[in-house]
Scaffold this active site. Structure first.
Site, PDB file in Angstrom:
ATOM      1  N   CYS A  60       5.931  28.027 -11.634  1.00 42.14           N
ATOM      2  CA  CYS A  60       4.844  28.689 -10.914  1.00 42.14           C
ATOM      3  C   CYS A  60       3.774  27.662 -10.540  1.00 42.14           C
ATOM      4  O   CYS A  60       3.574  26.669 -11.240  1.00 42.14           O
ATOM      5  CB  CYS A  60       4.230  29.785 -11.777  1.00 42.14           C
ATOM      6  SG  CYS A  60       5.326  31.162 -12.150  1.00 42.14           S
ATOM      7  N   HIS A 119       7.697  26.430 -17.394  1.00 43.93           N
ATOM      8  CA  HIS A 119       6.492  27.160 -17.013  1.00 43.93           C
ATOM      9  C   HIS A 119       5.511  26.242 -16.278  1.00 43.93           C
ATOM     10  O   HIS A 119       5.412  25.050 -16.563  1.00 43.93           O
ATOM     11  CB  HIS A 119       5.797  27.735 -18.252  1.00 43.93           C
ATOM     12  CG  HIS A 119       6.403  29.009 -18.737  1.00 43.93           C
ATOM     13  ND1 HIS A 119       6.568  30.111 -17.928  1.00 43.93           N
ATOM     14  CD2 HIS A 119       6.878  29.360 -19.974  1.00 43.93           C
ATOM     15  CE1 HIS A 119       7.116  31.093 -18.631  1.00 43.93           C
ATOM     16  NE2 HIS A 119       7.322  30.661 -19.868  1.00 43.93           N
TER      17      HIS A 119
END
Length: 250
Positions: free
Chosen positions: A234, A178
Site C-alpha cells: 500500500c 505492508h
C-alpha cells in the site's frame, strides 16, 4: 474448467495444485524434488477410496520421516539464499534483493508474500540470467539471521545491492509486504506524507521511509546503471521518492 486437486508435500509441507487432467501415477514436488504422492489413475469417487488415499499419505509421511532420521534423505532446506555457500562470489553485473514478509506474529498477517519472492527469484534466474549467488532473499523462513527481513537487514541488503555498481549493471529490488505512510517532517511531500515499507520489526525498529530508500538505492547509482524496483505494498506509488512520476491515462 480444470480446477485441479490440492496436495501437500510430505517432505517440505508446501501446498501445490495438480491439474485434475493429470493422470500421472507419480507426482513430484517442484520444490524439494521428492516423489511425494502416488495418485490412482482414476479419479476418486467413493469415501472408501478417499480413506485409502489418506492412509497412504500418512504411511508415506511416516516413511519419509524415518528415512530422514536415518540420514538417507536430505531434509528440505527452505532457505533460498546461495550467497552463504559463496562467501566471495565473483562480481556480477546482475544483482537482486527480494524481500517478502508475512508478519507471522502480527495481527495483520499476509499470505503469499514468500511465494511472490520464490516466483520472482525463479523468473530472474530462468528468464533473465541472474546468478543464484547474486540474489539475496529476505523472508521469515530464512535460517541465516542475516536474511530475516528486519529493518537493519533490509537496509544492509540494499547497500549491498548498489555497492560498487558500474555502468551496465542491472539491479533489482522486489518487496512484498505492508506499506504505510506517516506525516512528512521535512516538507518535501506534496500530500504531506512520507510513504513507507514495514520491516518485520517495524513496531520497535521503525519503518523505512521513501526518503531512506531514495538515499539507499537511488542516489548511489552510477551513470549507466539500471535499477528495477517492484514494490507490492500500500502507498507505494512514490516509494522511491523519484523526481518524476508517470500517470497512465488508461
Amino acid at each position: 474448467m480444470d480446477s485441479g486437486r490440492n496436495i501437500i508435500c510430505s517432505g517440505c509441507r508446501q501446498r501445490w495444485v495438480v491439474k485434475a487432467s493429470n493422470k500421472s501415477a507419480a507426482i513430484v514436488c517442484p520444490s524439494c524434488r521428492i516423489n511425494i504422492l502416488e495418485f490412482p489413475n482414476e479419479e476418486l469417487q467413493t469415501n472408501q477410496q478417499q480413506q485409502g488415499l489418506r492412509s497412504r499419505i500418512r504411511n508415506f509421511g511416516h516413511h519419509m520421516k524415518s528415512k530422514m532420521h536415518q540420514g538417507t534423505i536430505i531434509p528440505h532446506n527452505p532457505s533460498l539464499n546461495h550467497e552463504s555457500s559463496h562467501p566471495n562470489p565473483p562480481r556480477s553485473f546482475k544483482r537482486a534483493v527480494l524481500c517478502g514478509i508475512t508478519y507471522n506474529n502480527w495481527k495483520y498477517k499476509l499470505k503469499g508474500t514468500i511465494n511472490d519472492v520464490r516466483n520472482m527469484r525463479e523468473l530472474l534466474i530462468t528468464r533473465f540470467g541472474y546468478p543464484r549467488e547474486c540474489i539475496r532473499v529476505l523472508t521469515e523462513e530464512e535460517t541465516d539471521p542475516r536474511f530475516i527481513p528486519t529493518r537493519k537487514n533490509i537496509e544492509d541488503s540494499l547497500r549491498w545491492l548498489v555497492n560498487d555498481c558500474r555502468s551496465g549493471d542491472s539491479l533489482m529490488f522486489f518487496y512484498s509486504g505492508h506499506g504505510l505512510r506517516q506525516p512528512d517532517l521535512n516538507n518535501d511531500e506534496d500530500d504531506g506524507f512520507d510513504e513507507t515499507i514495514c520491516p518485520v520489526d517495524f513496531l520497535t525498529a521503525g519503518m523505512i521511509l521513501d526518503d531512506d530508500l531514495n538515499s539507499l538505492i537511488v542516489r548511489p547509482l552510477k551513470p549507466g546503471v539500471t535499477l528495477h524496483a517492484v514494490v507490492d505494498a500500500c502507498h507505494s506509488g512514490t516509494i522511491l521518492d523519484l523526481s518524476h512520476v508517470y500517470f497512465s491515462r488508461e
